[in-house]
Design a protein around this motif. Sequence first.
Motif, PDB file in Angstrom:
ATOM      1  N   PRO A  22      77.398 -44.856  -9.458  1.00 38.38           N
ATOM      2  CA  PRO A  22      78.429 -43.888  -9.034  1.00 38.38           C
ATOM      3  C   PRO A  22      79.526 -43.696 -10.073  1.00 38.38           C
ATOM      4  N   THR A  23      79.748 -44.711 -10.901  1.00 34.01           N
ATOM      5  CA  THR A  23      80.799 -44.627 -11.919  1.00 34.01           C
ATOM      6  C   THR A  23      80.304 -44.067 -13.250  1.00 34.01           C
ATOM      7  N   ASP A  24      79.011 -43.787 -13.373  1.00 31.99           N
ATOM      8  CA  ASP A  24      78.453 -43.321 -14.647  1.00 31.99           C
ATOM      9  C   ASP A  24      78.918 -41.911 -14.994  1.00 31.99           C
ATOM     10  N   THR A  25      79.269 -41.735 -16.251  1.00 36.17           N
ATOM     11  CA  THR A  25      79.554 -40.404 -16.788  1.00 36.17           C
ATOM     12  C   THR A  25      78.257 -39.836 -17.373  1.00 36.17           C
ATOM     13  N   PRO A  26      78.225 -38.546 -17.699  1.00 35.27           N
ATOM     14  CA  PRO A  26      77.046 -38.005 -18.386  1.00 35.27           C
ATOM     15  C   PRO A  26      76.713 -38.771 -19.667  1.00 35.27           C
ATOM     16  N   HIS A  27      77.740 -39.222 -20.382  1.00 37.45           N
ATOM     17  CA  HIS A  27      77.488 -40.015 -21.593  1.00 37.45           C
ATOM     18  C   HIS A  27      76.793 -41.328 -21.259  1.00 37.45           C
ATOM     19  N   ASP A  28      77.214 -41.981 -20.184  1.00 32.38           N
ATOM     20  CA  ASP A  28      76.577 -43.235 -19.771  1.00 32.38           C
ATOM     21  C   ASP A  28      75.098 -43.014 -19.452  1.00 32.38           C
ATOM     22  N   VAL A  29      74.816 -41.927 -18.764  1.00 26.69           N
ATOM     23  CA  VAL A  29      73.426 -41.611 -18.423  1.00 26.69           C
ATOM     24  C   VAL A  29      72.631 -41.324 -19.698  1.00 26.69           C
ATOM     25  N   ALA A  30      73.244 -40.597 -20.628  1.00 24.39           N
ATOM     26  CA  ALA A  30      72.569 -40.273 -21.892  1.00 24.39           C
ATOM     27  C   ALA A  30      72.173 -41.539 -22.641  1.00 24.39           C
ATOM     28  N   VAL A  31      73.053 -42.523 -22.672  1.00 24.62           N
ATOM     29  CA  VAL A  31      72.759 -43.783 -23.367  1.00 24.62           C
ATOM     30  C   VAL A  31      71.545 -44.464 -22.744  1.00 24.62           C
ATOM     31  N   LYS A  32      71.507 -44.498 -21.418  1.00 24.06           N
ATOM     32  CA  LYS A  32      70.376 -45.131 -20.722  1.00 24.06           C
ATOM     33  C   LYS A  32      69.074 -44.363 -20.972  1.00 24.06           C
ATOM     34  N   VAL A  33      69.142 -43.047 -20.925  1.00 25.67           N
ATOM     35  CA  VAL A  33      67.949 -42.224 -21.126  1.00 25.67           C
ATOM     36  C   VAL A  33      67.452 -42.339 -22.564  1.00 25.67           C
ATOM     37  N   HIS A  34      68.360 -42.333 -23.533  1.00 21.94           N
ATOM     38  CA  HIS A  34      67.952 -42.485 -24.932  1.00 21.94           C
ATOM     39  C   HIS A  34      67.230 -43.806 -25.150  1.00 21.94           C
ATOM     40  N   ALA A  35      67.702 -44.853 -24.508  1.00 16.83           N
ATOM     41  CA  ALA A  35      67.044 -46.156 -24.648  1.00 16.83           C
ATOM     42  C   ALA A  35      65.593 -46.081 -24.159  1.00 16.83           C
ATOM     43  N   LEU A  36      65.366 -45.364 -23.066  1.00 16.34           N
ATOM     44  CA  LEU A  36      64.005 -45.191 -22.554  1.00 16.34           C
ATOM     45  C   LEU A  36      63.161 -44.366 -23.522  1.00 16.34           C
ATOM     46  N   GLU A  37      63.766 -43.312 -24.093  1.00 15.67           N
ATOM     47  CA  GLU A  37      63.042 -42.473 -25.054  1.00 15.67           C
ATOM     48  C   GLU A  37      62.564 -43.301 -26.235  1.00 15.67           C
ATOM     49  N   TYR A  38      63.467 -44.099 -26.799  1.00 13.66           N
ATOM     50  CA  TYR A  38      63.125 -44.892 -27.980  1.00 13.66           C
ATOM     51  C   TYR A  38      62.070 -45.940 -27.649  1.00 13.66           C
ATOM     52  N   GLN A  39      62.142 -46.504 -26.447  1.00 10.75           N
ATOM     53  CA  GLN A  39      61.201 -47.549 -26.058  1.00 10.75           C
ATOM     54  C   GLN A  39      59.800 -47.004 -25.812  1.00 10.75           C
ATOM     55  N   PHE A  40      59.719 -45.847 -25.141  1.00  7.98           N
ATOM     56  CA  PHE A  40      58.417 -45.420 -24.619  1.00  7.98           C
ATOM     57  C   PHE A  40      57.749 -44.264 -25.354  1.00  7.98           C
ATOM     58  N   TYR A  41      58.510 -43.366 -25.972  1.00  4.86           N
ATOM     59  CA  TYR A  41      57.875 -42.155 -26.502  1.00  4.86           C
ATOM     60  C   TYR A  41      56.821 -42.451 -27.577  1.00  4.86           C
ATOM     61  N   PRO A  42      57.115 -43.259 -28.589  1.00  2.72           N
ATOM     62  CA  PRO A  42      56.067 -43.511 -29.594  1.00  2.72           C
ATOM     63  C   PRO A  42      54.798 -44.126 -28.996  1.00  2.72           C
ATOM     64  N   GLN A  43      54.974 -45.050 -28.070  1.00  3.87           N
ATOM     65  CA  GLN A  43      53.831 -45.704 -27.433  1.00  3.87           C
ATOM     66  C   GLN A  43      52.986 -44.706 -26.648  1.00  3.87           C
ATOM     67  N   VAL A  44      53.636 -43.790 -25.918  1.00  2.13           N
ATOM     68  CA  VAL A  44      52.907 -42.796 -25.133  1.00  2.13           C
ATOM     69  C   VAL A  44      52.218 -41.791 -26.057  1.00  2.13           C
ATOM     70  N   ILE A  45      52.848 -41.448 -27.172  1.00  2.00           N
ATOM     71  CA  ILE A  45      52.194 -40.589 -28.162  1.00  2.00           C
ATOM     72  C   ILE A  45      50.892 -41.237 -28.626  1.00  2.00           C
ATOM     73  N   GLN A  46      50.968 -42.509 -28.980  1.00  3.66           N
ATOM     74  CA  GLN A  46      49.782 -43.232 -29.439  1.00  3.66           C
ATOM     75  C   GLN A  46      48.694 -43.242 -28.367  1.00  3.66           C
ATOM     76  N   GLU A  47      49.065 -43.555 -27.139  1.00  5.29           N
ATOM     77  CA  GLU A  47      48.080 -43.623 -26.051  1.00  5.29           C
ATOM     78  C   GLU A  47      47.464 -42.255 -25.772  1.00  5.29           C
ATOM     79  N   THR A  48      48.274 -41.197 -25.860  1.00  7.04           N
ATOM     80  CA  THR A  48      47.769 -39.844 -25.601  1.00  7.04           C
ATOM     81  C   THR A  48      46.807 -39.416 -26.700  1.00  7.04           C
TER      82      THR A  48
END
Length: 198
Positions: free
Chosen positions: A160-186
């Motif tokens: 409830p206290t998250d700003t759009p910037h806070d959400v962006a930080v969390k989402v970017h972390a997921l992007e960096y963690q998963f996108y290359p791996q999913v590219i490889q698997e695809t």
Amino acid sequence: MKIRIAILGSGSGTNAENIIRYFQGHSTMEVALVLSNRADAYILERARMYGIPYIAFTKTDFLSEESILPLLDENRIDFLVLAGFLLQIPEALIQLYPNKIINIHPALLPKYGGKGMYGNRVHEAVVAAGEKFSGITIHYIDEHYDSGSIIFQTTCEVLPTDTPHDVAVKVHALEYQFYPQVIQETINKEFGLTPDIK
């Protein structure tokens, strides 16, 4: 012979750099080209730093089959990865690369997708709606914005206290963690390759 990947981006290219680094020294795939519709996009500088060929083009060039398709052919591109690329993909390109163009979206599609929904606009909408979760969606490209078949989704909590910037930080972390791996698997799936450990 390696599967040759082209990354298309319109912005700073943090995801692109993460992908380039992931595939450095990979046995069966490589980032062979970086493309941008903006000559001043920092993604091109990141490509230069890693010795990856890069090209900027206009929107007109991109929508012209005579310009973009020969460019991809000349560079022997097998697979396209969108990383913050804001132009709609022409139908001719989709037909030439069926199930070989993927995108990452910074929300849980089908929510908060479509034309004009990118970057901070998405995170602002998520926070304004009081969502308890956001995340990333990796999907195939079709002729509409953010509507192709979903390959992968994962979530992060929105407090409830998250700003759009806070959400962006969390989402970017997921992007960096998963996108290359999913590219490889695809790529393994679409080209019938044996899954390997990088």
